[in-house]
Design a protein around this motif. Structure first.
Motif, PDB file in Angstrom:
ATOM      1  N   ASN A 188       0.895  -1.212   0.084  1.00  0.00           N
ATOM      2  CA  ASN A 188       0.054   0.022  -0.096  1.00  0.00           C
ATOM      3  C   ASN A 188       0.876   0.976   0.017  1.00  0.00           C
ATOM      4  O   ASN A 188       0.511   2.124   0.897  1.00  0.00           O
ATOM      5  CB  ASN A 188      -0.998   0.024   1.264  1.00  0.00           C
ATOM      6  N   ILE A 189       1.773   1.441  -0.909  1.00  0.00           N
ATOM      7  CA  ILE A 189       2.385   2.634  -1.124  1.00  0.00           C
ATOM      8  C   ILE A 189       1.784   3.474  -2.465  1.00  0.00           C
ATOM      9  O   ILE A 189       1.382   2.688  -3.335  1.00  0.00           O
ATOM     10  CB  ILE A 189       3.860   2.284  -1.443  1.00  0.00           C
ATOM     11  N   PRO A 190       1.699   4.874  -2.427  1.00  0.00           N
ATOM     12  CA  PRO A 190       1.097   5.581  -3.612  1.00  0.00           C
ATOM     13  C   PRO A 190       1.733   5.123  -4.805  1.00  0.00           C
ATOM     14  O   PRO A 190       0.900   5.030  -5.757  1.00  0.00           O
ATOM     15  CB  PRO A 190       1.432   6.982  -3.120  1.00  0.00           C
ATOM     16  N   ILE A 191       2.686   4.972  -4.967  1.00  0.00           N
ATOM     17  CA  ILE A 191       3.407   4.626  -6.432  1.00  0.00           C
ATOM     18  C   ILE A 191       4.727   3.770  -6.388  1.00  0.00           C
ATOM     19  O   ILE A 191       5.476   4.142  -5.576  1.00  0.00           O
ATOM     20  CB  ILE A 191       3.566   5.809  -7.217  1.00  0.00           C
ATOM     21  N   SER A 192       4.673   2.697  -7.325  1.00  0.00           N
ATOM     22  CA  SER A 192       5.612   1.887  -7.271  1.00  0.00           C
ATOM     23  C   SER A 192       6.322   1.965  -8.835  1.00  0.00           C
ATOM     24  O   SER A 192       5.523   1.771  -9.763  1.00  0.00           O
ATOM     25  CB  SER A 192       5.289   0.474  -7.071  1.00  0.00           C
ATOM     26  N   ILE A 193       7.693   1.865  -8.899  1.00  0.00           N
ATOM     27  CA  ILE A 193       8.231   2.270 -10.217  1.00  0.00           C
ATOM     28  C   ILE A 193       9.311   1.103 -10.504  1.00  0.00           C
ATOM     29  O   ILE A 193      10.154   0.983  -9.690  1.00  0.00           O
ATOM     30  CB  ILE A 193       8.713   3.561 -10.270  1.00  0.00           C
ATOM     31  N   THR A 194       9.265   0.402 -11.646  1.00  0.00           N
ATOM     32  CA  THR A 194      10.234  -0.526 -12.134  1.00  0.00           C
ATOM     33  C   THR A 194      11.573   0.210 -12.614  1.00  0.00           C
ATOM     34  O   THR A 194      11.381   0.920 -13.642  1.00  0.00           O
ATOM     35  CB  THR A 194       9.728  -1.516 -13.169  1.00  0.00           C
ATOM     36  N   MET A 195      12.451  -0.168 -11.996  1.00  0.00           N
ATOM     37  CA  MET A 195      13.871   0.626 -12.454  1.00  0.00           C
ATOM     38  C   MET A 195      14.807  -0.364 -12.893  1.00  0.00           C
ATOM     39  O   MET A 195      15.970   0.040 -13.003  1.00  0.00           O
ATOM     40  CB  MET A 195      14.308   1.540 -11.327  1.00  0.00           C
ATOM     41  N   GLY A 196      14.533  -1.633 -12.726  1.00  0.00           N
ATOM     42  CA  GLY A 196      15.616  -2.794 -13.083  1.00  0.00           C
ATOM     43  C   GLY A 196      17.042  -2.578 -12.981  1.00  0.00           C
ATOM     44  O   GLY A 196      17.478  -2.578 -11.622  1.00  0.00           O
ATOM     45  N   GLY A 197      17.798  -2.373 -13.885  1.00  0.00           N
ATOM     46  CA  GLY A 197      19.160  -2.543 -13.824  1.00  0.00           C
ATOM     47  C   GLY A 197      19.898  -1.196 -13.533  1.00  0.00           C
ATOM     48  O   GLY A 197      20.773  -0.841 -13.418  1.00  0.00           O
ATOM     49  N   CYS A 198      18.917  -0.133 -13.200  1.00  0.00           N
ATOM     50  CA  CYS A 198      19.560   1.265 -12.942  1.00  0.00           C
ATOM     51  C   CYS A 198      20.391   1.013 -11.743  1.00  0.00           C
ATOM     52  O   CYS A 198      21.264   1.996 -11.550  1.00  0.00           O
ATOM     53  CB  CYS A 198      18.169   2.156 -12.587  1.00  0.00           C
ATOM     54  N   VAL A 199      20.202   0.283 -10.774  1.00  0.00           N
ATOM     55  CA  VAL A 199      21.018   0.269  -9.441  1.00  0.00           C
ATOM     56  C   VAL A 199      22.369  -0.041  -9.865  1.00  0.00           C
ATOM     57  O   VAL A 199      23.052   0.423  -9.029  1.00  0.00           O
ATOM     58  CB  VAL A 199      20.329  -1.087  -8.807  1.00  0.00           C
ATOM     59  N   ASP A 200      22.428  -0.678 -10.792  1.00  0.00           N
ATOM     60  CA  ASP A 200      24.054  -0.917 -11.211  1.00  0.00           C
ATOM     61  C   ASP A 200      25.016   0.189 -11.735  1.00  0.00           C
ATOM     62  O   ASP A 200      25.851   0.420 -11.504  1.00  0.00           O
ATOM     63  CB  ASP A 200      24.116  -2.151 -12.472  1.00  0.00           C
ATOM     64  N   TYR A 201      24.040   1.221 -12.637  1.00  0.00           N
ATOM     65  CA  TYR A 201      24.563   2.380 -13.142  1.00  0.00           C
ATOM     66  C   TYR A 201      24.664   3.458 -11.747  1.00  0.00           C
ATOM     67  O   TYR A 201      25.684   4.078 -11.712  1.00  0.00           O
ATOM     68  CB  TYR A 201      23.546   2.962 -13.955  1.00  0.00           C
ATOM     69  N   ILE A 202      23.881   3.275 -10.957  1.00  0.00           N
ATOM     70  CA  ILE A 202      23.800   4.304  -9.914  1.00  0.00           C
ATOM     71  C   ILE A 202      25.228   3.887  -8.857  1.00  0.00           C
ATOM     72  O   ILE A 202      25.718   4.674  -8.454  1.00  0.00           O
ATOM     73  CB  ILE A 202      22.474   4.435  -8.858  1.00  0.00           C
ATOM     74  N   ALA A 203      25.370   2.609  -8.667  1.00  0.00           N
ATOM     75  CA  ALA A 203      26.224   1.983  -7.910  1.00  0.00           C
ATOM     76  C   ALA A 203      27.780   2.080  -8.544  1.00  0.00           C
ATOM     77  O   ALA A 203      28.842   2.300  -7.824  1.00  0.00           O
ATOM     78  CB  ALA A 203      26.038   0.840  -7.534  1.00  0.00           C
ATOM     79  N   GLY A 204      27.649   2.561  -9.921  1.00  0.00           N
ATOM     80  CA  GLY A 204      28.974   2.745 -10.578  1.00  0.00           C
ATOM     81  C   GLY A 204      29.432   1.470 -10.830  1.00  0.00           C
ATOM     82  O   GLY A 204      30.679   1.469 -11.558  1.00  0.00           O
ATOM     83  N   GLY A 205      28.821   0.403 -11.032  1.00  0.00           N
ATOM     84  CA  GLY A 205      29.373  -0.877 -11.412  1.00  0.00           C
ATOM     85  C   GLY A 205      29.230  -0.998 -13.242  1.00  0.00           C
ATOM     86  O   GLY A 205      30.064  -1.811 -13.647  1.00  0.00           O
ATOM     87  N   VAL A 206      28.341  -0.301 -13.716  1.00  0.00           N
ATOM     88  CA  VAL A 206      28.146  -0.135 -15.035  1.00  0.00           C
ATOM     89  C   VAL A 206      28.341   1.240 -15.540  1.00  0.00           C
ATOM     90  O   VAL A 206      27.781   2.115 -14.954  1.00  0.00           O
ATOM     91  CB  VAL A 206      26.758  -0.803 -15.625  1.00  0.00           C
ATOM     92  N   ASN A 207      29.152   1.538 -16.821  1.00  0.00           N
ATOM     93  CA  ASN A 207      29.235   2.775 -17.471  1.00  0.00           C
ATOM     94  C   ASN A 207      28.072   3.127 -18.314  1.00  0.00           C
ATOM     95  O   ASN A 207      27.629   2.217 -19.186  1.00  0.00           O
ATOM     96  CB  ASN A 207      30.607   2.955 -17.919  1.00  0.00           C
ATOM     97  N   ARG A 208      27.509   4.283 -18.498  1.00  0.00           N
ATOM     98  CA  ARG A 208      26.656   4.866 -19.539  1.00  0.00           C
ATOM     99  C   ARG A 208      27.320   4.772 -20.820  1.00  0.00           C
ATOM    100  O   ARG A 208      28.503   5.180 -20.936  1.00  0.00           O
ATOM    101  CB  ARG A 208      25.842   6.119 -18.994  1.00  0.00           C
ATOM    102  N   ALA A 209      26.680   4.435 -21.784  1.00  0.00           N
ATOM    103  CA  ALA A 209      27.078   4.884 -23.315  1.00  0.00           C
ATOM    104  C   ALA A 209      27.639   6.239 -23.292  1.00  0.00           C
ATOM    105  O   ALA A 209      26.796   7.038 -22.898  1.00  0.00           O
ATOM    106  CB  ALA A 209      26.063   4.371 -24.354  1.00  0.00           C
ATOM    107  N   PRO A 210      28.179   6.586 -24.570  1.00  0.00           N
ATOM    108  CA  PRO A 210      28.454   8.123 -24.890  1.00  0.00           C
ATOM    109  C   PRO A 210      26.986   8.498 -25.245  1.00  0.00           C
ATOM    110  O   PRO A 210      26.298   7.868 -25.680  1.00  0.00           O
ATOM    111  CB  PRO A 210      29.365   8.131 -25.878  1.00  0.00           C
ATOM    112  N   LYS A 211      26.986   9.972 -25.204  1.00  0.00           N
ATOM    113  CA  LYS A 211      25.721  10.518 -25.536  1.00  0.00           C
ATOM    114  C   LYS A 211      25.002  10.039 -26.993  1.00  0.00           C
ATOM    115  O   LYS A 211      23.876  10.103 -27.321  1.00  0.00           O
ATOM    116  CB  LYS A 211      25.601  11.853 -25.500  1.00  0.00           C
TER     117      LYS A 211
END
Length: 252
Positions: A188-211
């Motif tokens: 019973n939380i107002p909104i739940s959002i699927t963010m999958g592998g984002c956690v790896d990027y936030i943690a710095g374990g995976v790098n983003r591609a060039p723009k």
């Protein structure tokens, strides 16, 4: 309950909401305000293909309160099919929009899922970037918790008792979608959002591609180069099916 217009349009075997990232951020805020337990799904190429073989996943995505397109290939195929989606709402960027919203509106956030150490590092990195953000809890449940009634009860109670306004779920598809759909009315939380592998990027374990790679739809290839063995089948076998699907729907 108030009806919220998300500009929903058909896309091949499913639906998407044709919105910009800034419109999506405002919609998340609206869903928090209207009451109830809402959920957001974020289909990319992989998820659209998975829906072909998983009717339960398709049903969950089709019935989501907000369906955001997390894939440049999906956006480009929508143009090919003559019903263009406004823009890609990339989760690795949108997660920061959601956290910005939480600071602006004083919302409480719960981070859920991902490997324990990865989630700890991601939580720490978020706190460094946003010292005023209210992260009420971050929890990495045991592997297979969703099939264990006691572990599932503990997870639901922990989320419910946190008093969070936003639940960000890092479980990967289709586990995250199915967990939210089956349990949102329990925790019973107002909104739940699927963010999958984002956690790896936030943690710095995976790098983003060039723009430039992000813009032309080659971010998947950059991801493949970082983990070729793990990602080969997904990108070069499973996900390639989307082009055959697009041709089929074009003929229709």
């Amino acid at each position: 309950m108030q009806e919220i217009n998300t500009n929903r349009i058909p896309f091949m075997n499913t639906y998407v909401d044709s919105v910009t990232a800034s419109e999506a951020k405002k919609l998340v805020d609206k869903f928090i305000h209207v009451g109830g337990s809402h959920y957001v799904v974020t289909p990319n190429t992989d998820i659209v293909v998975k829906m072909q073989d998983d009717p339960e996943l398709k049903k969950i995505c089709d019935n989501a309160d907000l369906i955001l397109t997390d894939g440049q290939i999906v956006v480009k195929l929508s143009r090919f099919l003559g019903n263009p989606i406004k823009e890609r709402v990339c989760m690795t960027d949108f997660v920061w929009d959601v956290l910005d919203l939480a600071i602006e509106k004083n919302y409480k956030v719960f981070l859920f899922g991902g490997k324990e150490q990865t989630l700890k590092t991601a939580t720490k990195n978020i706190k460094v970037k946003y010292p005023n953000l209210q992260i009420v809890d971050s929890y990495s449940p045991p592997f297979g918790f969703e099939k264990n009634s006691e572990q599932l009860r503990v997870a639901n109670e922990r989320i419910q008792n946190s008093g969070a306004d936003i639940l960000i779920v890092f479980l990967g598809c289709p586990k995250q979608e199915k967990f939210i759909y089956k349990n949102k009315d329990k925790y019973n939380i107002p909104i739940s959002i699927t963010m999958g592998g984002c956690v790896d990027y936030i943690a710095g374990g995976v790098n983003r591609a060039p723009k430039w790679m992000q813009e032309v739809g080659l971010e998947w290839f950059f991801r493949f180069l970082q983990e070729p063995k793990r990602m080969f089948r997904r990108y070069f076998v499973d996900d390639m099916r989307i082009f055959k699907m697009a041709l089929k729907y074009k003929k229709r």
